[in-house]
Design an enzyme around this catalytic site. Structure first.
Site, PDB file in Angstrom:
ATOM      1  N   LYS A   1      52.489  44.254  36.703  1.00 52.71           N
ATOM      2  CA  LYS A   1      52.789  43.158  35.793  1.00 52.71           C
ATOM      3  C   LYS A   1      51.620  42.893  34.844  1.00 52.71           C
ATOM      4  O   LYS A   1      51.245  43.766  34.065  1.00 52.71           O
ATOM      5  CB  LYS A   1      53.181  41.925  36.603  1.00 52.71           C
ATOM      6  CG  LYS A   1      54.209  42.185  37.708  1.00 52.71           C
ATOM      7  CD  LYS A   1      55.485  42.829  37.215  1.00 52.71           C
ATOM      8  CE  LYS A   1      56.623  42.781  38.225  1.00 52.71           C
ATOM      9  NZ  LYS A   1      56.412  43.521  39.462  1.00 52.71           N
TER      10      LYS A   1
ATOM     11  N   TYR B   1      59.348  36.267  45.592  1.00 57.22           N
ATOM     12  CA  TYR B   1      60.018  37.412  44.986  1.00 57.22           C
ATOM     13  C   TYR B   1      61.027  37.960  45.990  1.00 57.22           C
ATOM     14  O   TYR B   1      60.761  38.030  47.198  1.00 57.22           O
ATOM     15  CB  TYR B   1      58.983  38.459  44.601  1.00 57.22           C
ATOM     16  CG  TYR B   1      59.548  39.808  44.246  1.00 57.22           C
ATOM     17  CD1 TYR B   1      60.503  39.950  43.236  1.00 57.22           C
ATOM     18  CD2 TYR B   1      59.120  40.956  44.911  1.00 57.22           C
ATOM     19  CE1 TYR B   1      61.021  41.193  42.919  1.00 57.22           C
ATOM     20  CE2 TYR B   1      59.621  42.199  44.583  1.00 57.22           C
ATOM     21  CZ  TYR B   1      60.576  42.311  43.595  1.00 57.22           C
ATOM     22  OH  TYR B   1      61.092  43.539  43.279  1.00 57.22           O
TER      23      TYR B   1
ATOM     24  N   ARG C   1      44.844  60.682  49.201  1.00 58.58           N
ATOM     25  CA  ARG C   1      45.755  59.649  49.670  1.00 58.58           C
ATOM     26  C   ARG C   1      45.054  58.303  49.838  1.00 58.58           C
ATOM     27  O   ARG C   1      45.645  57.243  49.622  1.00 58.58           O
ATOM     28  CB  ARG C   1      46.398  60.037  50.998  1.00 58.58           C
ATOM     29  CG  ARG C   1      47.487  59.045  51.422  1.00 58.58           C
ATOM     30  CD  ARG C   1      47.993  59.244  52.846  1.00 58.58           C
ATOM     31  NE  ARG C   1      48.356  60.613  53.092  1.00 58.58           N
ATOM     32  CZ  ARG C   1      47.865  61.324  54.105  1.00 58.58           C
ATOM     33  NH1 ARG C   1      46.980  60.798  54.932  1.00 58.58           N
ATOM     34  NH2 ARG C   1      48.236  62.573  54.285  1.00 58.58           N
TER      35      ARG C   1
ATOM     36  N   ASP D   1      49.930  35.592  46.787  1.00 55.12           N
ATOM     37  CA  ASP D   1      50.341  36.510  45.722  1.00 55.12           C
ATOM     38  C   ASP D   1      49.955  35.868  44.395  1.00 55.12           C
ATOM     39  O   ASP D   1      50.517  34.846  44.003  1.00 55.12           O
ATOM     40  CB  ASP D   1      51.850  36.750  45.800  1.00 55.12           C
ATOM     41  CG  ASP D   1      52.332  37.797  44.794  1.00 55.12           C
ATOM     42  OD1 ASP D   1      51.711  37.926  43.714  1.00 55.12           O
ATOM     43  OD2 ASP D   1      53.348  38.458  45.067  1.00 55.12           O
TER      44      ASP D   1
END
Length: 401
Positions: free
Chosen positions: A215, A117, A64, A190
């Site tokens: 992306k 976004y 994890r 970002d």
């Protein structure tokens, strides 16, 4: 070549994207780093396991929080962005939310740019408020407004994208970071649209960088992932809290493998994305059916001079509106044959979408109006196809608009 021989900081961007942190001899001569498809790890002794859980020994405990391929990816991302450490997670939103849940508590304030976004905007303006975190929105292209707001509110975090999604506004990273630092806030940028191939916010004063690695970093539309880069103390705190038990947003081993592949061609791809996007922006700007075009590479873009200073290229996104408004835009998108109608960006395929009804639908109509996201705005993510074919497809679709 030894691993230490691949880690020289003076190596070029592409060399580090391909070689940094990996010695094939460590994996039986495998040129490509292997896929570690395992959930847990064996301890050489009970004592070793206890020491790893206590943080007294390096090693892998459970999938994890980290695996060996992920460690390599994180080391490579940190090198490319110029940061001390990185954390790879399951999505871009996972990176943003894990950071927010780790650093923020009830009573804290956040200052964000008005254009983000859609789901980032929803997290900050709607999601965090449920837990006592107050978010204020400002226009980050106006440093005076940002300075006044920071001085008045004393936020814990200052968060923005540049270029911004979907308007492609360019924000002065160094100026905003200096204002945030003076006000005791951390600056988070970002960098999804530009990638470290074109822009490195940490070198301009930002504290942390986040990515939707889905992306351009991945580049092939076949994975979902996110990343956080910054000071080791903060990144490891997010790993131990934001990832381990607050979100559990573990990156899949296959996504790690594919991201390492994508990074190898990142510099080349960003050069091609940027060159084709500039050509298409010029084509659109000169067409009588196009009312406006936003692309930082155009000299008349309000952020052009700033982009020339803080970026090494202008990226693969173009935003525009047709003179006939939304109806004309819909006809244009439906007429496209080579360009694909789809959300996301940064793929080899050129993608077109309508932000107001798609990626930015979490904004209310009033918020979109107030923040410059027009109802007729179209966002084009320029891919890697032959430029002449893209030009032909756009021109024939404009005839129907």
């Amino acid at each position: 070549m030894s691993a230490s021989g691949t880690n020289r900081p003076d190596r070029g961007f592409a060399s580090r994207a391909i070689h940094h942190g990996y010695d094939p001899a460590s994996e039986h001569g495998s040129l490509t780093p292997p896929l570690f498809q395992t959930s847990t790890y064996a301890f050489e002794s009970a004592e070793a396991g206890r020491e790893m859980f206590l943080g007294q020994r390096e090693g892998y405990v459970y999938g994890r929080t980290r695996n060996p391929g992920q460690s390599l990816l994180e080391e490579r991302l940190a090198s490319l962005e110029g940061g001390e450490a990185a954390l790879a997670v399951a999505s871009g939103m996972a990176a943003i939310s894990a950071l927010a849940w780790t650093l923020l508590a009830a009573g804290d304030r956040v200052l964000v740019n008005h254009t983000l976004y859609g789901n980032s905007y929803a997290l900050f303006t709607r999601g965090l408020s449920r837990f006592g975190v107050e978010t204020t929105v400002a226009d980050f292209t106006r440093p005076d407004e940002v300075a006044e707001t920071i001085d008045r509110l004393r936020p814990r975090l200052v968060y923005f994208e540049t270029p911004a999604n979907p308007t492609l506004a360019v924000i002065d990273i160094a100026a905003i970071a200096a204002l945030a630092r003076a006000g005791g806030a951390l600056t988070v940028v970002d960098n999804t649209f530009a990638t470290p191939a074109l822009q490195r916010p940490l070198g301009l004063g930002a504290d942390l960088v986040v990515h939707s690695a889905t992306k351009f970093l991945g580049g092939h539309g076949d994975l979902i992932a996110g990343a956080l880069i910054g000071p080791k103390a903060i990144v490891e705190r997010v790993r131990g809290h934001g990832l381990r038990y607050l979100t559990g947003a573990t990156i899949a081993p296959l996504s790690v493998f594919l991201l390492l592949r994508g990074l190898k061609t990142l510099e080349l791809r960003m050069e091609r994305h940027s060159a084709s996007a500039l050509a298409l922006a010029r084509l659109l700007r000169g067409h009588p059916k196009v009312a406006s075009v936003a692309y930082p590479g155009l000299p008349d873009h309000p952020g052009h001079a700033l982009a020339c200073r803080q970026m090494d290229g202008f990226g693969g996104l173009v935003a525009f509106e047709l003179a006939g408004g939304l109806a004309a835009g819909m006809r244009f998108m439906n007429r496209l044959a080579l360009v694909t109608r789809a959300v996301s960006l940064g793929d080899a395929e050129t993608l077109v979408q309508h932000p107001a009804s798609m990626t930015h639908s979490p904004y209310s109509p009033e918020e979109r109006r107030r923040h410059g996201i027009g109802e007729g705005l179209i966002r084009l993510s320029v891919g890697l196809e032959t430029l002449a074919d893209l030009e032909d497809d756009i021109l024939q679709a404009l005839e129907e608009a």
